[in-house]
Design a protein around this motif. Structure first.
Motif, PDB file in Angstrom:
ATOM      1  N   VAL A  50      -2.096   0.701  -0.487  1.00 22.09           N
ATOM      2  CA  VAL A  50      -0.842   1.124   0.157  1.00 22.09           C
ATOM      3  C   VAL A  50       0.032   1.873  -0.846  1.00 22.09           C
ATOM      4  CG1 VAL A  50       1.285   0.312   1.232  1.00 22.09           C
ATOM      5  CG2 VAL A  50      -0.900  -0.729   1.859  1.00 22.09           C
ATOM      6  N   ALA A  51       0.136   1.331  -2.081  1.00 27.28           N
ATOM      7  CA  ALA A  51       0.945   1.998  -3.108  1.00 27.28           C
ATOM      8  C   ALA A  51       0.379   3.378  -3.442  1.00 27.28           C
ATOM      9  CB  ALA A  51       1.004   1.125  -4.363  1.00 27.28           C
ATOM     10  N   TYR A  52      -0.949   3.465  -3.496  1.00 23.90           N
ATOM     11  CA  TYR A  52      -1.594   4.759  -3.797  1.00 23.90           C
ATOM     12  C   TYR A  52      -1.342   5.757  -2.662  1.00 23.90           C
ATOM     13  CZ  TYR A  52      -5.221   8.077  -5.199  1.00 23.90           C
ATOM     14  OH  TYR A  52      -5.894   9.209  -5.587  1.00 23.90           O
ATOM     15  N   ALA A  53      -1.393   5.261  -1.439  1.00 21.12           N
ATOM     16  CA  ALA A  53      -1.143   6.138  -0.292  1.00 21.12           C
ATOM     17  C   ALA A  53       0.304   6.625  -0.250  1.00 21.12           C
ATOM     18  CB  ALA A  53      -1.478   5.399   1.004  1.00 21.12           C
ATOM     19  N   LEU A  54       1.203   5.831  -0.847  1.00 20.07           N
ATOM     20  CA  LEU A  54       2.615   6.217  -0.878  1.00 20.07           C
ATOM     21  C   LEU A  54       2.943   7.128  -2.060  1.00 20.07           C
ATOM     22  CD1 LEU A  54       4.293   2.841   0.134  1.00 20.07           C
ATOM     23  CD2 LEU A  54       4.036   4.896   1.531  1.00 20.07           C
ATOM     24  N   GLY A  55       1.912   7.543  -2.816  1.00 21.04           N
ATOM     25  CA  GLY A  55       2.132   8.523  -3.870  1.00 21.04           C
ATOM     26  C   GLY A  55       2.094   8.009  -5.284  1.00 21.04           C
ATOM     27  N   GLN A  56       1.800   6.720  -5.493  1.00 20.74           N
ATOM     28  CA  GLN A  56       1.726   6.198  -6.850  1.00 20.74           C
ATOM     29  C   GLN A  56       0.394   6.589  -7.494  1.00 20.74           C
ATOM     30  OE1 GLN A  56       4.092   4.542  -8.659  1.00 20.74           O
ATOM     31  NE2 GLN A  56       5.449   5.009  -6.930  1.00 20.74           N
ATOM     32  N   PRO A  57       0.387   6.869  -8.814  1.00 17.01           N
ATOM     33  CA  PRO A  57      -0.878   7.137  -9.503  1.00 17.01           C
ATOM     34  C   PRO A  57      -1.805   5.923  -9.438  1.00 17.01           C
ATOM     35  CG  PRO A  57       1.007   7.760 -10.859  1.00 17.01           C
ATOM     36  CD  PRO A  57       1.547   6.994  -9.692  1.00 17.01           C
ATOM     37  N   ALA A  58      -3.092   6.145  -9.693  1.00 15.54           N
ATOM     38  CA  ALA A  58      -4.086   5.072  -9.558  1.00 15.54           C
ATOM     39  C   ALA A  58      -3.759   3.885 -10.465  1.00 15.54           C
ATOM     40  CB  ALA A  58      -5.477   5.614  -9.873  1.00 15.54           C
ATOM     41  N   THR A  59      -3.397   4.160 -11.722  1.00 20.07           N
ATOM     42  CA  THR A  59      -3.088   3.072 -12.657  1.00 20.07           C
ATOM     43  C   THR A  59      -1.879   2.281 -12.181  1.00 20.07           C
ATOM     44  OG1 THR A  59      -3.983   4.354 -14.499  1.00 20.07           O
ATOM     45  CG2 THR A  59      -2.538   2.512 -15.041  1.00 20.07           C
ATOM     46  N   ALA A  60      -0.803   3.003 -11.797  1.00 17.33           N
ATOM     47  CA  ALA A  60       0.404   2.333 -11.326  1.00 17.33           C
ATOM     48  C   ALA A  60       0.129   1.541 -10.044  1.00 17.33           C
ATOM     49  CB  ALA A  60       1.509   3.359 -11.086  1.00 17.33           C
ATOM     50  N   ALA A  61      -0.675   2.103  -9.128  1.00 16.45           N
ATOM     51  CA  ALA A  61      -1.009   1.409  -7.885  1.00 16.45           C
ATOM     52  C   ALA A  61      -1.774   0.125  -8.168  1.00 16.45           C
ATOM     53  CB  ALA A  61      -1.816   2.336  -6.977  1.00 16.45           C
ATOM     54  N   LEU A  62      -2.685   0.171  -9.161  1.00 16.79           N
ATOM     55  CA  LEU A  62      -3.461  -1.018  -9.519  1.00 16.79           C
ATOM     56  C   LEU A  62      -2.554  -2.116 -10.063  1.00 16.79           C
ATOM     57  CD1 LEU A  62      -6.361  -2.215  -9.892  1.00 16.79           C
ATOM     58  CD2 LEU A  62      -6.241  -1.371 -12.237  1.00 16.79           C
ATOM     59  N   ILE A  63      -1.624  -1.727 -10.941  1.00 14.08           N
ATOM     60  CA  ILE A  63      -0.715  -2.720 -11.530  1.00 14.08           C
ATOM     61  C   ILE A  63       0.204  -3.305 -10.463  1.00 14.08           C
ATOM     62  CG2 ILE A  63       1.179  -3.020 -13.168  1.00 14.08           C
ATOM     63  CD1 ILE A  63      -0.186  -0.853 -14.891  1.00 14.08           C
ATOM     64  N   ILE A  64       0.724  -2.440  -9.571  1.00 11.20           N
ATOM     65  CA  ILE A  64       1.574  -2.939  -8.477  1.00 11.20           C
ATOM     66  C   ILE A  64       0.776  -3.888  -7.584  1.00 11.20           C
ATOM     67  CG2 ILE A  64       2.773  -2.250  -6.360  1.00 11.20           C
ATOM     68  CD1 ILE A  64       3.626   0.305  -7.799  1.00 11.20           C
ATOM     69  N   GLY A  65      -0.468  -3.530  -7.292  1.00  9.81           N
ATOM     70  CA  GLY A  65      -1.300  -4.380  -6.440  1.00  9.81           C
ATOM     71  C   GLY A  65      -1.486  -5.767  -7.018  1.00  9.81           C
ATOM     72  N   PHE A  66      -1.872  -5.813  -8.300  1.00  6.17           N
ATOM     73  CA  PHE A  66      -2.087  -7.129  -8.920  1.00  6.17           C
ATOM     74  C   PHE A  66      -0.773  -7.873  -9.120  1.00  6.17           C
ATOM     75  CE2 PHE A  66      -6.333  -5.556 -10.237  1.00  6.17           C
ATOM     76  CZ  PHE A  66      -7.071  -6.659  -9.839  1.00  6.17           C
ATOM     77  N   GLY A  67       0.296  -7.158  -9.474  1.00  5.61           N
ATOM     78  CA  GLY A  67       1.575  -7.829  -9.683  1.00  5.61           C
ATOM     79  C   GLY A  67       2.095  -8.487  -8.416  1.00  5.61           C
ATOM     80  N   LEU A  68       2.016  -7.772  -7.292  1.00  6.44           N
ATOM     81  CA  LEU A  68       2.520  -8.326  -6.035  1.00  6.44           C
ATOM     82  C   LEU A  68       1.544  -9.312  -5.397  1.00  6.44           C
ATOM     83  CD1 LEU A  68       4.284  -5.286  -4.321  1.00  6.44           C
ATOM     84  CD2 LEU A  68       5.121  -6.856  -6.055  1.00  6.44           C
ATOM     85  N   ALA A  69       0.286  -9.300  -5.826  1.00 10.89           N
ATOM     86  CA  ALA A  69      -0.681 -10.269  -5.294  1.00 10.89           C
ATOM     87  C   ALA A  69      -0.420 -11.676  -5.811  1.00 10.89           C
ATOM     88  CB  ALA A  69      -2.103  -9.836  -5.652  1.00 10.89           C
ATOM     89  N   LEU A  70       0.302 -11.797  -6.931  1.00 14.01           N
ATOM     90  CA  LEU A  70       0.561 -13.106  -7.533  1.00 14.01           C
ATOM     91  C   LEU A  70       1.732 -13.789  -6.837  1.00 14.01           C
ATOM     92  CD1 LEU A  70       0.174 -12.116 -11.295  1.00 14.01           C
ATOM     93  CD2 LEU A  70      -1.577 -12.931  -9.700  1.00 14.01           C
ATOM     94  N   SER A  71       1.706 -15.120  -6.841  1.00 17.75           N
ATOM     95  CA  SER A  71       2.727 -15.928  -6.181  1.00 17.75           C
ATOM     96  C   SER A  71       3.493 -16.741  -7.216  1.00 17.75           C
ATOM     97  CB  SER A  71       2.077 -16.852  -5.143  1.00 17.75           C
ATOM     98  OG  SER A  71       1.234 -16.113  -4.284  1.00 17.75           O
ATOM     99  N   SER A  72       4.501 -17.462  -6.762  1.00 14.08           N
ATOM    100  CA  SER A  72       5.352 -18.233  -7.674  1.00 14.08           C
ATOM    101  C   SER A  72       4.810 -19.647  -7.854  1.00 14.08           C
ATOM    102  CB  SER A  72       6.787 -18.291  -7.145  1.00 14.08           C
ATOM    103  OG  SER A  72       7.589 -19.067  -7.999  1.00 14.08           O
TER     104      SER A  72
END
Length: 584
Positions: free
Chosen positions: A106-128
């Protein structure tokens, strides 16, 4: 500020059932550079209790993350991982991979580079981990199916943080050059080498160090050695170009296999809580109301999208792993919100210029929003899970209601092995009684054996009334669940202040607690087993049986007098000596 928040604000917030993590974040936002701290230049007196520069707390916040990972390492014993391997490496690994992939796309489709999209994906996949575990523990639901599944997912997420921190460090070192796959390969190779080196050194050094310190019988030295291990290994890892959290995590993992694990957990807990509080304060200080006001639609869309995407994936995975609909839904709602490690990963990526500051701000604001909503989501999760729960279909034998003839009789709580033995002893001496238990299978077996057993929850005052507690001659609690024992005793004592209550206790500490809440006699398993072992050994060694029995009785009475509070006799009359059974 940290001490005031931890010592005053957090207890005040908890009195209103506000999570401590939310209290720290709120204080950080209020007193930080975007809150009252921004006015310190105009109103100098504000500088005494505000922070105008959040970077001043960057060092302590990093220590907080290191301590958090150190404690996580302590909890990750190989036995626990082996026991929960199916959920940790199945459900947990699937959740991290699928959620990171979906969010990253989703982040990549919204225009984020591949590296940034990967980091956003893993960062938001984590819970508290901090909030979910605290909420589950507060609701006493850690041992439920949903509680175990949630904990397994969180455990896998905590493990995933380590290679992710490596990845960001390696990509930062590459400064944007080289392929993503090469960076991943290098990260895992570097991780393996660092872990191997620290593990070898730790196995030869840590256990002898703590044995030496423990032999000194000095609490201060043990505390110093614990802090030295957590901080020292973190600094060694940082000097090697890695993160402090990684070194602290490996040290905790190594110490988890030693005999000092529990003592270290107790020693480190106050420091960990305060330093993690510093971390959450800095999280709150990074919340900029102006940026939130500038992008409210985007932040709300990310927050609701995060809850929806993660929730659906976790629910589908949980059902795939044969969790019931109720447990799968509760797990999905509890784990769907973002967590504290999103701030660690996304801030590190922003500092390494791998992620755009605006994208990071929007993502972290959305994560903060989901974390603030987590306590409310936990209530919804429990409510919906109860609605979806499959009603218990009782066998015909367990559906028989308790007798309503108001005949005085004893009540035995628990139809297990101890309860069956107590019941048989009461039969042998002609004492009328009934057996109650919340396990339908035990009640069915008891009734088929011809015993007066009835299904129900003894912790509920209404059910105790139905069982005739107001006319009962005695209440004998034989179950082994400490919480249920305590609640049963409290409910019965509230209904019948004069009722004779004899309860099974886990150990001397639990027995002392039971005396405080109103039992007449508590039978600690550890003490009673020791007395019976002593009796058998002494008789086998030729000591006359009469002397042995008298000695055991005297020792039992001595233990009872030590465990019983001074005011317990007035509150709950003691069972006469002639009425006491030598064994439960």
């Amino acid at each position: 500020m940290v001490l005031a928040t931890a010592g005053i604000v957090v207890p005040f917030a908890k009195s209103f059932k506000i999570n401590s993590v939310i209290a720290f974040v709120a204080c950080g936002a209020l007193l930080g550079p975007y809150g009252l701290g921004s006015l310190s230049s105009k109103l100098p007196f504000l500088s005494t209790f505000t922070v105008s520069n959040a970077e001043a707390l960057a060092g302590p916040a990093e220590l907080g993350v290191a301590f958090l990972l150190f404690v996580i390492g302590l909890e990750l014993s190989f036995e626990r991982l082996k026991t929960m391997r199916r959920l940790v490496f199945g459900l947990g690994l699937g959740q991290v991979g699928l959620c990171a992939g979906a969010i990253g796309l989703v982040a990549y489709a919204l225009g984020q580079p591949a590296t940034a999209a990967l980091i956003i994906g893993f960062g938001l996949a984590l819970s508290s981990t901090a909030m979910v575990v605290e909420l589950l523990a507060g609701q006493r639901r850690m041992t439920t199916t949903a509680g175990r599944a949630s904990f397994a997912v969180l455990l896998c997420q905590d493990l995933a943080v380590i290679p992710l921190l490596f990845l960001i460090g390696v990509l930062d070192a590459q400064n944007g050059s080289g392929s993503l796959l090469a960076g991943l390969a290098q990260a895992f190779i570097q991780a393996f080498g660092a872990i191997a080196a620290i593990t070898v050194i730790g196995r030869f050094a840590l256990r002898p160090l703590f044995r030496l310190v423990a032999a000194s019988h000095s609490t201060e030295s043990f505390m110093a050695a614990t802090l030295l291990t957590a901080i020292g290994t973190g600094l060694i890892a940082a000097a090697a170009g890695l993160s402090m959290g990684l070194g602290a995590f490996i040290a905790g993992l190594l110490l988890a296999e030693t005999e000092f694990r529990r003592a270290i957990e107790v020693t480190i807990d106050p420091f960990k809580s305060l330093l993690i509080g510093v971390f959450f304060l800095t999280v709150g200080m990074g919340v900029n109301p102006a940026e939130i006001a500038a992008h409210p639609v985007a932040i709300l869309a990310v927050a609701f999208g995060l809850l929806g995407v993660k929730g659906l994936i976790i629910f589908a995975l949980a059902r795939r792993f044969r969790l019931s609909q109720a447990s799968a839904l509760e797990t999905a709602i509890m784990v769907a919100p973002g967590g504290e490690f999103a701030f660690v990963l996304l801030n590190a990526a922003t500092g390494a210029e791998l992620l755009d500051h605006r994208a990071s701000s929007i993502a972290l604001a959305a994560v903060s929003l989901t974390m603030v909503a987590l306590p409310l989501l936990a209530r919804f999760a429990r409510h919906f899970a109860q609605k979806l729960a499959v009603p218990v279909v009782l066998p015909a034998e367990a559906a028989v209601p308790p007798p309503t003839d108001h005949t005085p009789r004893a009540i035995v709580v628990g139809g297990g092995r101890v309860g069956r033995l107590v019941s048989s002893m009461l039969d042998e001496h002609g004492k009328s009684h009934i057996v109650i238990d919340s396990d339908a299978s035990l009640i069915t077996a008891q009734r088929r054996a011809g015993r007066p057993a009835f299904y129900g929850d003894a912790t509920q005052p209404h059910f105790l009334k139905l069982c005739g507690v107001e006319e009962a001659t005695a209440l004998i609690v034989t179950i082994d669940n400490q919480r249920a024992i305590d609640e049963t005793v409290r409910a019965a004592r509230a209904l019948r202040p004069d009722l004779i209550i004899v309860a099974r206790a886990r150990d001397a500490t639990h027995a002392r607690h039971l005396y405080e809440i109103g039992v007449n006699d508590a039978v600690p398993e550890t003490i009673e087993a020791s007395l019976q072992l002593s009796e058998a050994a002494l008789v086998g060694l030729g000591v006359p049986m009469g002397l042995v029995i008298a000695s055991v009785h005297e020792r039992r009475d001595a233990f009872r007098s030590q465990l019983k509070p001074a005011g317990a006799t007035a509150a709950a009359p003691a069972v006469p000596r002639h009425a006491r059974s030598r064994r439960l």
